[in-house]
Enzyme design. Structure first.
Site, short mmCIF file in Angstrom:
data_model
loop_
_atom_site.label_atom_id
_atom_site.label_comp_id
_atom_site.label_asym_id
_atom_site.label_seq_id
_atom_site.Cartn_x
_atom_site.Cartn_y
_atom_site.Cartn_z
N GLU A 1 83.43 -40.59 -18.00
CA GLU A 1 82.67 -40.82 -19.22
C GLU A 1 81.69 -40.03 -19.27
OE1 GLU A 1 82.33 -45.12 -19.72
OE2 GLU A 1 82.40 -45.50 -17.54
N ASP B 1 72.06 -46.24 -19.26
CA ASP B 1 72.78 -44.59 -20.18
C ASP B 1 71.37 -43.80 -20.16
OD1 ASP B 1 75.83 -46.37 -20.07
OD2 ASP B 1 75.28 -46.85 -21.61
#
Length: 538
Positions: free
Chosen positions: A195, A15
């Site tokens: 997301e 991420d």
């Protein structure tokens, strides 16, 4: 075109989010159940990165007691507000995340800030948002307004999608975290899972980047754009020519690609950082999950008709190409811990937030001392354990352990740690006769079942024992070193070491470390570790 090596940050670093300030780039990644939270990396060229600190270093910022594997700190965003000369990081913490039984306690994310990113302990305490959801992103408009986007479930989901996670955005007060507008839905993915949102502005367009399809085999990156503003409406980029921006197949040696963030360098070139995994291909064509977890990759970005194109539309490989890049030399073969200091080096982690320090570099010169707590390595609490990320599939973790246990219930040693349900440890104990024992704890099913193996060491407690964990892409072997060489005791297949847990999810990578504990009591005998090293063996 010059080439560079991917991933740019190896080992468990998923991420990624980054920003540029002047000629410096600053990048952060997720830490999930490990403490301190959110490492900060710096680079002047996007190729060579060095950790300069962590964002969440205090219990007032990050309190994790018994979160399940894969909970804790998820995807964060780092941004720099030029008018304030201030860095902001926004993130969120899952205290309860049990997707297998459909139980989630939706958290309210938060933001922390610093005026000096080079000073690790300068980050503020959290300011919490009203808006729930995970994968928080901040967008700073030119007029000073601030927008927060997050992912959470739709109230009235359509019937034609299985999952119902969508991107929501609202304007907020950055000083208080208070919502100023009702959250608007920006993106509902065809897969039902959007997301990892990031909003950026380039020219007259606002771009919404989203990670879609889940972070496993169907992971991909998508883009939409708006000329109206950060609240939209957004048009989705043409499918086939633009979207998905990246989506490696399951036949590639780089898989599960997505969750991108973008940056422009000082020469006007655009780049994306994103996560991906490097599984191991077997002779029969099947794949073994990578024990390193999700890593940080770099891609060049060009713009065509005001749409971004990642990596010239080609799949991601382990060698990338881009302007002004270069191939780093191979890392040093051996890393050795510096124990001649008062505090731990960057790169050490605890499982969960420790209640108080249980280690010391001051009590015995040249040694890292651990006083074991009452929590063993299977405890959902924070055991007395220090960990470092495994950064290559072929490595050897080695430590010298000086440990004279006063009781049979005391243990100290070395560990390859996946989660509290699955780890491989080699420890030192004593038996009822006072003999020195080496004890192996081996995972069986990834569900918390372990086998044990014991062997008496003839040298007794008069000298230290050198413990080793030898890692390959296929297995982990633990043993000790004697005059004749390495004495391997047990081997566990990587397929076992990376099994999913019964609670939570396996979102991290294998960590290598040291530990000490007492069985339901504190270990009052100190465990002294020295000559701690990590050697690349490929």
């Amino acid at each position: 075109m010059p080439s560079f090596r991917n991933p740019i940050i190896t080992g468990f670093n998923p991420d990624p989010s980054l920003c540029r300030v002047g000629d410096s780039f600053f990048l952060i990644t997720s830490t999930f159940e490990f403490f301190p939270g959110i490492p900060v990396y710096h680079s002047s060229d996007l190729i060579k990165w060095q950790q300069i600190g962590n964002v969440l270093t205090r219990r007032s910022q990050l309190e994790m007691r018994t979160v399940e594997p894969g909970a804790g700190i998820w995807a964060s965003t780092i941004r720099y507000m030029e008018r304030e000369k201030r860095w902001y990081v926004t993130t969120g913490k899952w205290d309860r995340y049990r997707p297998k039984i459909g139980e989630r306690v939706w958290h309210r994310g938060f933001v922390v800030w610093t005026d000096n990113i080079w000073k690790e302990n300068s980050w503020s305490d959290p300011i919490y948002f009203d808006q729930p959801g995970f994968d928080q992103d901040l967008f700073f408009e030119d007029d000073g307004r601030v927008f927060l986007s997050t992912t959470y479930k739709l109230h009235n989901p359509p019937d034609n999608i299985e999952k119902h996670f969508a991107i929501h955005v609202s304007e907020i007060d950055i000083k208080t975290g208070r919502s100023l507008t009702v959250p608007l839905i920006l993106r509902i993915a065809p897969s039902g899972l959007a997301e990892g949102s990031h909003i950026i502005k380039r020219g007259s367009y606002y771009y919404l980047f989203t990670a879609e399809g889940g972070t496993e085999a169907h992971h991909s990156e998508w883009v939409s754009r708006s000329s109206a503003g950060p609240l939209g409406p957004y048009e989705v980029g043409p499918i086939g020519t633009v979207n998905p921006l990246v989506s490696n197949t399951n036949d590639s040696n780089v898989q599960n690609t997505g969750h991108a963030d973008l940056v422009e360098d000082s020469e006007g070139n655009w780049w994306a950082v994103l996560l991906a995994v490097r599984p191991t291909k077997m002779s029969d064509g099947s794949w073994i999950d990578s024990p390193l977890g999700r890593e940080t990759f770099l891609l060049p970005v060009v713009w065509k008709d005001d749409w971004p194109v990642f990596n010239n539309g080609q799949p991601i490989e382990l060698t990338g190409e881009g302007p002004n890049t270069y191939t780093l030399p191979e890392p040093p073969r051996i890393w050795t811990a510096n124990l001649d200091r008062s505090e731990l080096e960057l790169g050490w982690y605890h499982k969960h937030t420790p209640l108080r320090p249980y280690h010391s570099l001051k009590e015995r010169d040249g040694y890292l001392r651990i006083y074991g707590s009452c929590y063993d390595l299977s405890s959902p609490e924070s055991p007395s354990m220090l960990l470092r990320k495994q950064s290559d599939k072929s490595m050897t973790w080695a430590v010298d352990l000086d440990f004279v246990p006063d009781k049979e219930t005391y243990e100290a040693g070395a560990v390859a740690f996946w989660n509290s349900f699955c780890y491989l440890s080699i420890g030192i104990r004593k038996n009822k006769n006072g003999d020195k024992l080496v004890v192996i704890t081996m995972p069986v099913d990834g569900q918390g079942k372990f086998d044990t193996k014991k062997e008496v060491l003839s040298d007794g407690f008069k000298k230290s024992t050198r413990l080793e964990i030898r890692c390959t892409s296929m297995s982990y072997t633990v043993g000790y070193v004697e005059e004749s060489g390495f004495h391997g005791l047990s081997t566990v297949a990587t397929e076992i070491m990376t099994l999913p847990p019964p609670l939570g999810m396996a979102y991290t990578g294998v960590m290598l470390g040291i530990y000490a504990f007492g069985e339901m009591e504190p270990c009052l005998s100190p465990a002294d570790f020295s000559n701690i090293s990590l050697e690349y063996t490929c």
